[in-house]
Scaffold this active site. Structure first.
Site, mmCIF file in Angstrom:
data_model
loop_
_atom_site.group_PDB
_atom_site.id
_atom_site.type_symbol
_atom_site.label_atom_id
_atom_site.label_comp_id
_atom_site.label_asym_id
_atom_site.label_seq_id
_atom_site.Cartn_x
_atom_site.Cartn_y
_atom_site.Cartn_z
ATOM 1 N N LYS A 171 1.164 -0.974 0.435
ATOM 2 C CA LYS A 171 0.416 0.408 -0.136
ATOM 3 C C LYS A 171 0.889 1.055 0.088
ATOM 4 C CE LYS A 171 -4.098 -2.026 1.939
ATOM 5 N NZ LYS A 171 -4.567 -3.327 3.175
ATOM 6 N N GLN A 213 -5.089 -0.673 10.043
ATOM 7 C CA GLN A 213 -4.933 -2.688 8.755
ATOM 8 C C GLN A 213 -5.733 -3.891 9.805
ATOM 9 O OE1 GLN A 213 -3.775 -3.162 5.764
ATOM 10 N NE2 GLN A 213 -4.380 -5.331 6.110
ATOM 11 N N ASP A 259 -11.801 3.060 3.864
ATOM 12 C CA ASP A 259 -12.366 1.062 3.674
ATOM 13 C C ASP A 259 -13.516 1.596 4.228
ATOM 14 O OD1 ASP A 259 -10.416 -0.689 3.431
ATOM 15 O OD2 ASP A 259 -9.884 -0.534 6.019
#
Ligand code: NDP
Length: 301
Positions: free
Chosen positions: A55, A99, A122
């Site tokens: 990422k 995460q 997200d």
């Protein structure tokens, strides 16, 4: 079996990242805005470490700012919430991703709830979930979970309009199955959500023009579960041992791909299908979030 049945997510994701890179450069030139993505990793889960590294690399390659926060496995919930509060208030940070999974002492729900919904790239915050399910648009448009949004992009690229098609989603998680179903409803599909309690799953699956598998069971979906000509999206990522090679493993999806290719109209391979889309869409969401925070119309990607 013909190559054109394969939906090449890797190539599509590369094209998407290129468009994001161009739009990022334009934002800098025209608005002096450089989108920033903060990724927070707690602990030392090896798979998570790889994701976070990828990422960060792809964020920088797209011309965006990448902020990495690595916290030790024993980090307490209050400490993580304090960091999120700092990131929520940092104008250089337009997107925040924590995460998952998190260590046991931290409540995932508390963490998701704490992220500013406008920076929730997200798309897991309850406000974004609600906005997606109510079909909110314009200034109230949701940030949408990356993996299902990537699946929709691949489907629309392959099929054009999805209107009126029968879609079956196997899996009902908050991360993939449920938002996938919402997105398919938004595209005017007729949607069935199947799960571990579904009766006669093969028969349900055979009704699908679009079959999305998000289960986490290697090669569970067989060729005779698939309607001839159907488009199959395989979200599953399963690590299995390589036969005859001690200790070696490989990644397979939820669909028995080789057999399915004989029946399906099109299918995403694993690896190289849905997987590469997830980070590309994360960057797209960061760009969108940055534009909205500055009152700029987000670009069509
Ligand atoms: P979850 O474990 O949260 O959800 C799995 C779903 O599958 C559940 O709804 C479960 O049903 C259902 N299920 C389990 N067993 C069966 C069965 N035998 N028959 C029918 N349904 C079943 O997983 P996720 O949604 O997080 O992930 C699904 C897969 O997608 C995993 O392989 C994951 O690694 C992968 N993934 C890939 C991503 C990517 O970037 N490509 C991103 C995210 C996930 P029930 O609710 O009844 O328990």
């Amino acid at each position: 079996m013909s190559e054109d049945k394969i939906i090449d997510g890797k190539a599509f994701a590369a094209g998407l990242r290129e468009r994001i890179g161009r739009e990022t450069a334009r934002l800098k030139a025209e608005h002096d805005l450089v989108p920033g993505l903060a990724v927070v990793l707690v602990g030392e889960n090896p798979a998570s470490q790889v994701y976070v590294r990828n990422k960060a690399r792809q964020t920088a390659e797209a011309g965006m700012r990448s902020f990495e926060h690595k916290l030790p496995p024993e980090t307490g919930q209050d400490e993580l919430l304090a960091l999120i509060d700092k990131l929520n208030n940092d104008p250089k940070v337009n997107g925040i991703l924590v995460q998952l999974p998190l260590p046991d002492q931290i409540s995932e729900q508390a963490v998701i709830d704490a992220i500013d919904p406008d920076k929730d790239v997200d798309g897991f915050h309850i406000l974004n979930v609600g906005r997606l399910s109510t079909g909110a648009t314009g200034a109230s448009a949701p940030l949408i979970p990356c993996t299902p949004l990537g699946c929709i992009m691949l489907l629309k690229d392959r099929l054009g309009s999805l209107s009126g098609l029968n879609a079956v989603v196997i899996g009902r998680s908050n991360i993939v199955g449920k938002p996938m179903a919402q997105l398919l409803i938004r595209e005017s599909c007729t949607v069935t959500v199947a799960h571990s309690r579904t009766r006669d799953l093969p028969a349900v699956a055979r009704g699908a023009d679009i079959l999305v598998a998000a289960v986490g069971r290697p090669a569970m979906i067989k060729a005779d579960w698939i309607k001839p000509g159907a488009t199959v999206i395989d979200v599953g990522i399963n690590r299995v041992p390589v036969e005859g090679e001690d200790g070696k493993t490989r990644i397979v999806g939820d669909v028995d791909t080789q057999a399915a290719l004989e029946v399906a109209g099109a299918i995403t391979p694993v690896p190289g299908g849905v997987g590469p889309m997830t980070i590309a869409v994360l960057l797209a969401n960061t760009l969108t979030a940055a534009c909205r925070q500055k009152g700029i119309e987000p670009p069509e990607l």
